[in-house]
Design a protein around this motif. Structure first.
Motif, PDB file in Angstrom:
ATOM      1  N   ALA A 121       0.845  -1.190   0.000  1.00 25.56           N
ATOM      2  CA  ALA A 121       0.000   0.000   0.000  1.00 25.56           C
ATOM      3  C   ALA A 121       0.876   1.235   0.000  1.00 25.56           C
ATOM      4  O   ALA A 121       2.032   1.203   0.437  1.00 25.56           O
ATOM      5  CB  ALA A 121      -0.926   0.009   1.214  1.00 25.56           C
ATOM      6  N   VAL A 122       0.342   2.325  -0.518  1.00 22.51           N
ATOM      7  CA  VAL A 122       1.066   3.593  -0.514  1.00 22.51           C
ATOM      8  C   VAL A 122       1.499   3.933   0.904  1.00 22.51           C
ATOM      9  O   VAL A 122       0.706   3.833   1.847  1.00 22.51           O
ATOM     10  CB  VAL A 122       0.197   4.714  -1.107  1.00 22.51           C
ATOM     11  N   ALA A 169       0.620   4.764  -6.015  1.00 19.64           N
ATOM     12  CA  ALA A 169      -0.074   3.552  -6.447  1.00 19.64           C
ATOM     13  C   ALA A 169       0.401   3.149  -7.839  1.00 19.64           C
ATOM     14  O   ALA A 169       0.754   3.988  -8.662  1.00 19.64           O
ATOM     15  CB  ALA A 169      -1.581   3.788  -6.431  1.00 19.64           C
ATOM     16  N   ALA A 206      -1.203  -0.467  -3.972  1.00 23.49           N
ATOM     17  CA  ALA A 206      -2.573   0.056  -3.963  1.00 23.49           C
ATOM     18  C   ALA A 206      -2.612   1.355  -3.179  1.00 23.49           C
ATOM     19  O   ALA A 206      -1.646   1.735  -2.509  1.00 23.49           O
ATOM     20  CB  ALA A 206      -3.506  -0.968  -3.350  1.00 23.49           C
ATOM     21  N   GLY A 207      -3.742   2.054  -3.263  1.00 21.65           N
ATOM     22  CA  GLY A 207      -3.916   3.289  -2.502  1.00 21.65           C
ATOM     23  C   GLY A 207      -3.742   3.049  -1.017  1.00 21.65           C
ATOM     24  O   GLY A 207      -3.889   1.921  -0.519  1.00 21.65           O
TER      25      GLY A 207
END
Length: 456
Positions: free
Chosen positions: A79-80, A151, A191-192
């Motif tokens: 994740a970010v 992302a 991903a975000g």
């Protein structure tokens, strides 16, 4: 290690042949082509790619090939804001050192492309030998981390590799640079952001300076801070002082800390922890700058500046060489009394360029003088009077004692003692006057002996 030189004189005592003592040093550069991971591998929880590699390595100006198989492994997803771990495993490297390699450390880089760019550092713990000459040097697994800032897919490919090796007290770096481009061996899908996020300002900070911590998505309450190594491990409580952080009711994180003066410099990780939740944020610690001195003392920083100048001094070798030719003693004529033949040793030069505190010794032995008819003059009838000198700037040299030589017991010609907390070395010359006692009862003819000098 000892080095010897011998000569077999004819009709005289003859001088030594040149000998060079080599000290191993290691250095190199490298280059790579690869194959990529299979689709089945990419579907696994940790994505990995394995391929062959070709490096162009050099020991100073001498090049050799290194063709490892390399596996790069990283998580399939992140994740970010995450600190994403990865590892790269290398098969062993050829060993071109003529002496055993005592210990070595390996560092390197992974090239990032896609949603993250640049280079991410990686390292392996120090390994110890000795590794015998010609026996491959184990590289093994290097580990590192990169920050998932955006992302998207982040592609990982092998990059620079550096091995710092120590062989017989000499240290040198094997630097391996990628030739051409390397295919992707692992991909991380970022991903975000999910869950809490943390930031550190500035991202590069001097020892003794303060950092500010921020973030979002945390539970209301206190948050702990610790400074760790580049991989988020080996956290040291003493590396941070005046550390405090907390989140308010909206989840907004604020905090501050000071990097301790003794904190290790280089790539580091700030670990932000609240209960079971932990976030790693990369930062770089640099050496604390000293106040201006000399010409800049008391002057404005925008009007006077200082620059640190450094230099790397590589170890050389302990070597011995001599003037060409043989030693011919003066002829004698038998008259019923003991006679004396004289001469001089061919000058020997010793160069100690090891850059260490170990001393050296130059000693000699000699065989009996023998004629073609089998008659002999004992070796102990030859005496020498050593003469030694140190070139300008060299350390102190010690001259051996005058006296007879022997077939087995070595006599000192010249030497240098170990340095007591100080480096020794330089260039030295060794000579000796020779004196052979010829007994009154000696068969006429030519006699020859072999004088052996040993540098250790």
């Amino acid at each position: 290690m000892a080095r010897h030189q011998t000569d077999r004189p004819h009709a005289a005592v003859r001088g030594p042949a040149p000998v060079i003592v080599a000290v191993a040093a290691i250095a190199g550069t490298a280059t790579i082509p690869f194959t990529t991971a299979t689709a089945a591998q990419a579907a696994q929880a940790a994505r990995a790619g394995t391929g062959t590699a070709t490096y162009d390595c050099a020991i100073f100006s001498t090049h050799f090939d290194y063709e490892p198989t390399i596996t790069v492994t990283a998580p399939a997803d992140a994740a970010v804001g995450d600190q994403v771990p990865f590892e790269a495993e290398f098969t062993p490297m050829p060993n071109k050192a003529p002496l055993p390699v005592d210990k070595w450390t390996t560092t390197g880089q992974i090239s990032l492309s896609g949603a993250a760019t640049g280079e991410a550092g990686m390292s392996a713990p120090e390994k110890t030998g000795p590794v015998a000459p010609g026996t491959p040097i184990t590289i093994g697994k290097l580990t590192g981390r990169f920050t998932a800032g955006n992302a998207g897919d982040v592609r990982l490919a092998p990059g620079k590799l550096v091995v710092s090796a120590v062989a017989s007290g000499a240290t040198a770096a094997i630097t391996c640079a990628l030739k051409g481009s390397a295919p992707t061996l692992a991909t991380v899908k970022v991903a975000g952001a999910t869950g809490p996020a943390a930031t550190v300002t500035p991202s590069s900070i001097q020892q003794g300076a303060a950092i500010t911590i921020g973030g979002t998505g945390w539970q209301s309450g206190n948050v702990s801070l610790s400074l760790c190594d580049a991989n988020g491990a080996a956290c040291k409580d003493g590396d941070l002082t005046d550390a405090a952080a907390s989140a308010d009711a909206t989840g907004m994180l604020t905090g501050h800390a000071t990097i301790a003066d003794q904190a290790g410099i280089g790539a580091r990780t700030l670990k932000v922890t609240q209960g079971a939740v932990s976030k790693d944020v990369a930062l770089t610690v640099t050496e604390k700058s000293t106040p201006p001195t000399g010409g800049c003392a008391g002057k404005p920083a925008d009007r006077c500046g200082e620059q640190k100048v450094s230099v790397t001094v590589n170890a050389g070798a302990l070597t011995m060489s001599r003037q060409p030719g043989e030693v011919t003693l003066t002829p004698v004529t038998l008259d019923g009394t003991a006679r004396t033949a004289t001469g001089d040793l061919k000058q020997v030069q010793v160069v100690d360029a090891r850059g260490g505190t170990s001393g050296w010794s130059l000693t000699g032995t000699i065989t009996d003088f023998a004629s073609s008819s089998g008659l002999k003059i004992p070796a102990g009838n030859l005496s020498w009077t050593p003469k030694c000198a140190a070139a300008a700037g060299s350390s102190v040299v010690t001259t051996g004692s005058a006296g007879p030589l022997d077939t087995t017991t070595a006599s000192a010609l010249c030497g240098a003692a170990d340095g007591t907390g100080a480096v020794v070395g330089g260039s030295f010359t060794a000579d000796a006057g020779l004196n052979l006692k010829v007994p009154p009862v000696t068969g006429a003819g030519q006699y020859a002996a072999v004088l052996t000098l040993t540098l250790s």
